[in-house]
Motif scaffolding. Sequence first.
Motif, short mmCIF file in Angstrom:
data_model
loop_
_atom_site.label_atom_id
_atom_site.label_comp_id
_atom_site.label_asym_id
_atom_site.label_seq_id
_atom_site.Cartn_x
_atom_site.Cartn_y
_atom_site.Cartn_z
N ILE A 124 0.78 -1.23 -0.17
CA ILE A 124 -0.06 -0.08 -0.03
C ILE A 124 0.82 1.19 -0.09
N SER A 125 1.85 1.27 0.90
CA SER A 125 2.68 2.22 0.85
C SER A 125 3.58 2.73 -0.29
N GLN A 126 4.19 1.65 -0.79
CA GLN A 126 4.88 1.84 -1.92
C GLN A 126 4.08 2.25 -3.28
N THR A 127 2.84 1.76 -3.28
CA THR A 127 2.05 2.14 -4.43
C THR A 127 1.65 3.52 -4.29
N THR A 128 1.11 3.98 -3.05
CA THR A 128 0.78 5.22 -2.74
C THR A 128 1.58 6.41 -3.09
N ILE A 129 3.08 6.04 -2.54
CA ILE A 129 4.13 6.96 -2.82
C ILE A 129 4.41 7.12 -4.45
N ALA A 130 4.40 5.99 -5.05
CA ALA A 130 4.71 5.78 -6.63
C ALA A 130 3.57 6.77 -7.12
N ASN A 131 2.28 6.61 -6.80
CA ASN A 131 1.12 7.24 -7.44
C ASN A 131 1.31 8.85 -7.08
N ILE A 132 1.84 9.17 -6.15
CA ILE A 132 2.13 10.54 -5.80
C ILE A 132 3.21 11.17 -6.74
N SER A 133 4.05 10.40 -6.68
CA SER A 133 5.31 10.66 -7.65
C SER A 133 5.09 10.90 -9.10
N SER A 134 3.97 9.77 -9.70
CA SER A 134 3.66 9.91 -10.91
C SER A 134 3.06 11.16 -11.14
N TRP A 135 1.98 11.58 -10.36
CA TRP A 135 1.34 12.95 -10.65
C TRP A 135 2.18 14.14 -10.52
N GLU A 136 3.09 14.11 -9.62
CA GLU A 136 4.11 15.36 -9.38
C GLU A 136 4.88 15.33 -10.74
N GLN A 137 5.42 14.18 -11.48
CA GLN A 137 5.99 14.41 -12.62
C GLN A 137 5.37 14.25 -13.79
N GLY A 138 4.14 14.41 -13.75
CA GLY A 138 3.21 14.51 -14.91
C GLY A 138 3.28 13.29 -15.73
N ASN A 139 3.35 12.09 -15.29
CA ASN A 139 3.33 10.94 -15.86
C ASN A 139 1.74 10.40 -15.77
N GLU A 140 1.70 9.46 -16.83
CA GLU A 140 0.33 8.81 -16.75
C GLU A 140 0.13 8.15 -15.63
N LEU A 141 -1.19 8.43 -15.13
CA LEU A 141 -1.83 7.66 -13.97
C LEU A 141 -2.15 6.55 -14.26
N SER A 142 -1.66 5.42 -13.70
CA SER A 142 -2.19 4.31 -14.21
C SER A 142 -3.13 3.74 -13.03
N HIS A 143 -3.05 4.25 -11.75
CA HIS A 143 -4.21 3.71 -10.97
C HIS A 143 -5.09 5.11 -10.71
N GLU A 144 -5.57 5.66 -11.72
CA GLU A 144 -6.45 6.77 -11.41
C GLU A 144 -7.83 6.07 -11.33
N VAL A 145 -8.93 7.00 -10.46
CA VAL A 145 -10.21 6.34 -10.60
C VAL A 145 -10.93 7.52 -11.17
N LYS A 146 -11.68 7.03 -12.11
CA LYS A 146 -12.57 7.89 -12.88
C LYS A 146 -14.04 7.80 -12.69
N VAL A 147 -14.85 8.64 -12.91
CA VAL A 147 -16.31 8.36 -12.92
C VAL A 147 -16.51 7.40 -14.04
N PRO A 148 -17.40 6.13 -13.56
CA PRO A 148 -17.70 5.17 -14.61
C PRO A 148 -18.55 5.55 -15.74
N VAL A 149 -18.12 5.20 -16.76
CA VAL A 149 -18.81 5.52 -18.08
C VAL A 149 -20.16 4.60 -18.30
N ALA A 150 -21.22 5.51 -18.09
CA ALA A 150 -22.75 4.86 -18.23
C ALA A 150 -22.90 3.81 -19.21
N GLN A 151 -23.33 2.51 -19.04
CA GLN A 151 -23.35 1.34 -20.03
C GLN A 151 -24.50 1.81 -20.79
#
Length: 337
Positions: free
Chosen positions: A310-337
């Motif tokens: 959990i800690s490693q992924t959380t820090i990696a997620n924050i670093s990705s955003w800071e560095q402007g990289n693609e957010l592989s673990h982003e949560v978005k509003v689900p697209v209506a089916q």
Amino acid sequence: MKVAVFSTRSYDRKFLDRANIAANSPHDLEYFETKLNEKTAPLANGFPCVCIFVNDTADAATLKSLAEQGTKLIALRCAGYNMVDLEAAEELGLKIVRVPAYSPYAVAEHAVGLILMLNRRLNKAYNRVRDDNFTLDGLLGFDLHERTIGVIGTGKIGTIFAQIMNGFGCHLLGYDVHPNDEFSGISGAKYVDLPELLAKSDIISLHCPLVSSTYHLINRDTIEQMKPGVMLINTSRGQLVDTRAVIDGIKTGKIGYVGLDVYEEEDDLFFEDYSNNIIQDDTFQLLQSFQNVVITAHQAFFTQDALTAISQTTIANISSWEQGNELSHEVKVPVAQ
Ligand code: NAD
């Protein structure tokens, strides 16, 4: 980057600090023991990133307050995101990232632990022997071998849980809105519809997320369809279960055993010490008064392996955003089916 980390205990700090120090460019983590909600949001004034856990509140009002104070990123230290108003976050331009998988084994193994404790009355047996009482009356269990286990939600955790129960020699019934080959590949496992799972299972274990369609999935109607004496296990989210209906099911004997790691109204209870206080939640107190109910306080995830991941992924997620990289673990509003 400055990160306001809410709902932290000593163990969170230990594992987050370890992961942060190991990162290429460590962040400035400020820890708050309090939960995030509309009232506590001002603590995060000027923090571009806010990091939260399962019982924090990220509703529209809280998110608005955070966005106005300069927050841009909400990093969840968990997989579930039912506490976040995703529509509000999108409107406010807030990005949400999560930890989609850390240790599915931790939660699956805890579910099995609850089953063994309930079936063999291990909690009672332990206390009895400590009390120099070596009698067996009231401790009678049943063999898990050849029993039928219903798995509702056969994703990462549900499938591992099913694999473990397969090792006990159980028959496995799965119900999922998105069936997967890994579950159906387990010997003795098959997908069925929900009514069949409810009617045929000796033990039912919940592993689906909390979304609008799963709110109170276990209710008076679904309990009515279960086998008499069924064992119900919930290590997923409290609101999957209508607690009052479960209490009535226990009182009539329809439900024989209940193992819970989550509870509908856990937000004000779990992760806090009430040992010197009076608990005001009558429903919870009634529930835990039954001899055939075992409750743990949302600890299924709580292993060294899971906290490290959990800690490693959380820090990696924050670093990705800071560095402007693609957010592989982003949560978005689900697209209506
Ligand atoms: P996952 O996404 O891998 O699997 C969830 C499965 O549920 C998916 O296969 C999905 O298709 C299915 N599902 C969705 N809606 C459904 C519905 N209406 N009916 C039946 N199935 C449905 O998630 P996971 O990693 O296996 O985690 C499952 C849940 O466990 C999480 O959502 C979270 O609530 C809970 N969890 C609890 C703890 C804990 O400490 N107690 C820790 C982590 C996760």
